[in-house]
Design a protein around this motif. Structure first.
Motif, PDB file in Angstrom:
ATOM      1  N   THR A  31      31.971  41.395  38.434  1.00  0.00           N
ATOM      2  CA  THR A  31      33.385  40.859  38.501  1.00  0.00           C
ATOM      3  C   THR A  31      33.511  39.340  38.038  1.00  0.00           C
ATOM      4  N   ALA A  32      32.242  38.747  38.138  1.00  0.00           N
ATOM      5  CA  ALA A  32      32.345  37.195  37.928  1.00  0.00           C
ATOM      6  C   ALA A  32      32.854  36.907  36.658  1.00  0.00           C
ATOM      7  N   ILE A  33      32.414  37.352  35.522  1.00  0.00           N
ATOM      8  CA  ILE A  33      32.596  36.877  34.010  1.00  0.00           C
ATOM      9  C   ILE A  33      34.189  37.306  33.921  1.00  0.00           C
ATOM     10  N   PRO A  34      34.167  38.345  34.105  1.00  0.00           N
ATOM     11  CA  PRO A  34      35.814  38.947  33.648  1.00  0.00           C
ATOM     12  C   PRO A  34      37.003  38.006  34.454  1.00  0.00           C
ATOM     13  N   LEU A  35      36.470  37.859  35.830  1.00  0.00           N
ATOM     14  CA  LEU A  35      37.468  37.135  36.485  1.00  0.00           C
ATOM     15  C   LEU A  35      37.747  35.544  36.202  1.00  0.00           C
ATOM     16  N   ALA A  36      36.636  34.962  35.734  1.00  0.00           N
ATOM     17  CA  ALA A  36      36.480  33.608  35.268  1.00  0.00           C
ATOM     18  C   ALA A  36      37.525  33.673  34.118  1.00  0.00           C
ATOM     19  N   ARG A  37      37.218  34.440  33.119  1.00  0.00           N
ATOM     20  CA  ARG A  37      37.691  34.570  31.768  1.00  0.00           C
ATOM     21  C   ARG A  37      39.495  34.880  32.089  1.00  0.00           C
ATOM     22  N   ALA A  38      39.769  35.489  33.024  1.00  0.00           N
ATOM     23  CA  ALA A  38      41.169  35.745  33.124  1.00  0.00           C
ATOM     24  C   ALA A  38      41.787  34.571  33.754  1.00  0.00           C
ATOM     25  N   SER A 187      43.733  31.227  47.192  1.00  0.00           N
ATOM     26  CA  SER A 187      43.290  32.325  46.466  1.00  0.00           C
ATOM     27  C   SER A 187      44.517  33.477  46.157  1.00  0.00           C
ATOM     28  N   TRP A 188      45.741  33.073  46.261  1.00  0.00           N
ATOM     29  CA  TRP A 188      46.668  33.775  46.144  1.00  0.00           C
ATOM     30  C   TRP A 188      46.732  34.470  44.532  1.00  0.00           C
ATOM     31  N   MET A 189      46.143  33.610  43.673  1.00  0.00           N
ATOM     32  CA  MET A 189      46.175  34.336  42.187  1.00  0.00           C
ATOM     33  C   MET A 189      45.262  35.221  42.041  1.00  0.00           C
ATOM     34  N   VAL A 190      44.194  35.369  42.973  1.00  0.00           N
ATOM     35  CA  VAL A 190      43.286  36.457  42.674  1.00  0.00           C
ATOM     36  C   VAL A 190      43.030  37.464  43.973  1.00  0.00           C
ATOM     37  N   PRO A 191      44.306  38.235  43.961  1.00  0.00           N
ATOM     38  CA  PRO A 191      44.446  39.163  45.169  1.00  0.00           C
ATOM     39  C   PRO A 191      43.321  40.151  45.233  1.00  0.00           C
ATOM     40  N   PRO A 192      42.665  40.660  46.198  1.00  0.00           N
ATOM     41  CA  PRO A 192      41.442  41.574  46.215  1.00  0.00           C
ATOM     42  C   PRO A 192      41.838  42.930  45.559  1.00  0.00           C
ATOM     43  N   ASP A 193      42.936  43.332  45.824  1.00  0.00           N
ATOM     44  CA  ASP A 193      43.113  44.697  45.225  1.00  0.00           C
ATOM     45  C   ASP A 193      43.009  44.586  43.503  1.00  0.00           C
ATOM     46  N   ALA A 194      43.562  43.475  42.966  1.00  0.00           N
ATOM     47  CA  ALA A 194      43.427  43.251  41.569  1.00  0.00           C
ATOM     48  C   ALA A 194      42.020  43.117  41.112  1.00  0.00           C
ATOM     49  N   VAL A 195      41.239  42.234  41.955  1.00  0.00           N
ATOM     50  CA  VAL A 195      39.767  42.257  41.339  1.00  0.00           C
ATOM     51  C   VAL A 195      39.223  43.532  41.579  1.00  0.00           C
ATOM     52  N   ALA A 196      39.318  43.983  42.673  1.00  0.00           N
ATOM     53  CA  ALA A 196      38.693  45.356  42.874  1.00  0.00           C
ATOM     54  C   ALA A 196      38.977  46.548  41.783  1.00  0.00           C
ATOM     55  N   ALA A 197      40.033  46.571  41.194  1.00  0.00           N
ATOM     56  CA  ALA A 197      40.712  47.449  40.173  1.00  0.00           C
ATOM     57  C   ALA A 197      40.299  46.746  38.930  1.00  0.00           C
ATOM     58  N   GLY A 198      40.136  45.802  38.628  1.00  0.00           N
ATOM     59  CA  GLY A 198      39.548  45.144  37.477  1.00  0.00           C
ATOM     60  C   GLY A 198      40.896  44.757  36.519  1.00  0.00           C
ATOM     61  N   ASP A 199      41.906  44.591  37.381  1.00  0.00           N
ATOM     62  CA  ASP A 199      43.211  44.213  36.712  1.00  0.00           C
ATOM     63  C   ASP A 199      43.178  42.589  36.352  1.00  0.00           C
ATOM     64  N   TRP A 200      42.404  42.342  35.155  1.00  0.00           N
ATOM     65  CA  TRP A 200      42.466  40.987  34.839  1.00  0.00           C
ATOM     66  C   TRP A 200      43.541  40.409  34.085  1.00  0.00           C
ATOM     67  N   GLN A 201      44.562  41.394  33.529  1.00  0.00           N
ATOM     68  CA  GLN A 201      45.929  41.040  33.010  1.00  0.00           C
ATOM     69  C   GLN A 201      46.723  40.628  34.150  1.00  0.00           C
ATOM     70  N   ARG A 202      46.774  41.328  35.335  1.00  0.00           N
ATOM     71  CA  ARG A 202      47.489  40.782  36.477  1.00  0.00           C
ATOM     72  C   ARG A 202      47.158  39.236  36.994  1.00  0.00           C
ATOM     73  N   ILE A 203      45.744  39.073  36.905  1.00  0.00           N
ATOM     74  CA  ILE A 203      45.165  37.859  37.465  1.00  0.00           C
ATOM     75  C   ILE A 203      45.352  36.962  36.430  1.00  0.00           C
ATOM     76  N   GLU A 204      45.318  37.187  35.387  1.00  0.00           N
ATOM     77  CA  GLU A 204      45.698  36.160  34.141  1.00  0.00           C
ATOM     78  C   GLU A 204      47.114  35.556  34.431  1.00  0.00           C
ATOM     79  N   ALA A 205      48.171  36.596  34.697  1.00  0.00           N
ATOM     80  CA  ALA A 205      49.502  36.115  34.703  1.00  0.00           C
ATOM     81  C   ALA A 205      49.720  35.556  36.034  1.00  0.00           C
ATOM     82  N   LEU A 206      49.074  35.774  37.168  1.00  0.00           N
ATOM     83  CA  LEU A 206      49.370  35.051  38.339  1.00  0.00           C
ATOM     84  C   LEU A 206      48.729  33.581  38.054  1.00  0.00           C
ATOM     85  N   ALA A 207      47.622  33.496  37.357  1.00  0.00           N
ATOM     86  CA  ALA A 207      47.135  32.083  37.065  1.00  0.00           C
ATOM     87  C   ALA A 207      47.994  31.264  36.329  1.00  0.00           C
TER      88      ALA A 207
END
Length: 219
Positions: A31-38, A187-207
């Motif tokens: 998850t490291a690279i896609p998370l960072a990119r998001a 850590s509010w912009m990286v909720p565990p459920d979004a990371v686990a699901a690979g929902d990078w679009q949601r994390i990008e929006a939260l960021a």
């Protein structure tokens, strides 16, 4: 101990004006690279990788190699060995939950700025005695939040804080409105459920929302 690289010429110089710092606990290297990119796509460049998992050093190294625009640091660094391992993995700054003179020394040896944690006036005095005036307030919510920063700033007017611990989007705005706060961590912009699901679009929006950009349906 070598002179610390600690204040405006140190941590703030490396962070380059960024005021929201995700605190990332990465257990799965994949998850490291896609998370960072998001997060970077969402407008957040400074990323703190906590050294709480076996994957932390590898995750830091992978992001450093694949997302060069990210400004990476190591968090929850508790001893000099971890500080040196972080430096070898590509960290550009070191963060601790408390103050460790040995960690400060290892960070200085690696030419990395160090952001130590404090929770009391006594700890602030100890940090100031060694030249540190940019400090992480931790755990910020539990020690009094905005009210604590206002109270502590009266006897310590030259200290600037990065509150971390219990910070969410709403409280981040309250903290950042204070002149004594140079950044917030959370850590509010990286909720565990979004990371686990690979929902990078949601994390990008939260960021994007965390940095004041337009909100979307995903936020």
């Amino acid at each position: 101990m070598p002179p610390p690289d600690h204040s405006i010429s140190g941590i703030e110089r490396v962070w380059n004006g960024e005021r929201v710092v995700p605190v990332l606990t990465i257990a799965d290297r994949s998850t490291a690279i896609p998370l960072a990119r998001a997060l970077v796509r969402g407008g957040i460049r400074v990323l703190e990788i906590t050294f709480r998992t076996a994957a932390a050093a590898d995750a830091l190294r992978m992001i450093a190699d694949s997302v060069p625009e990210a400004i990476l640091g190591a968090g929850t660094v508790l001893d000099p060995r971890q500080a040196m391992r972080a430096a070898e993995s590509g960290a550009r700054f070191i963060v601790s939950p408390g103050f460790g003179a040995d960690v400060a020394g290892a960070s200085a040896d690696a030419s990395l700025p160090y952001l130590p944690g404090v929770a009391t006036a006594t700890e602030i005095m100890g940090a100031l005695s060694l030249g540190f005036d940019r400090l992480k307030l931790f755990p910020a919510a539990q020690v009094g939040g905005v009210a604590a920063i206002r109270a502590l700033s009266a006897p310590f007017p030259d200290v600037r804080f990065c509150p971390t611990g219990g910070v969410d989007r709403r409280s981040s705005l309250e903290y950042l409105a204070l002149p004594q706060v140079f950044a917030v961590g959370g850590s509010w912009m990286v909720p565990p459920d979004a990371v686990a699901a690979g929902d990078w679009q949601r994390i990008e929006a939260l960021a994007r929302a965390a940095t004041g950009g337009p909100e979307t349906a995903f936020a």
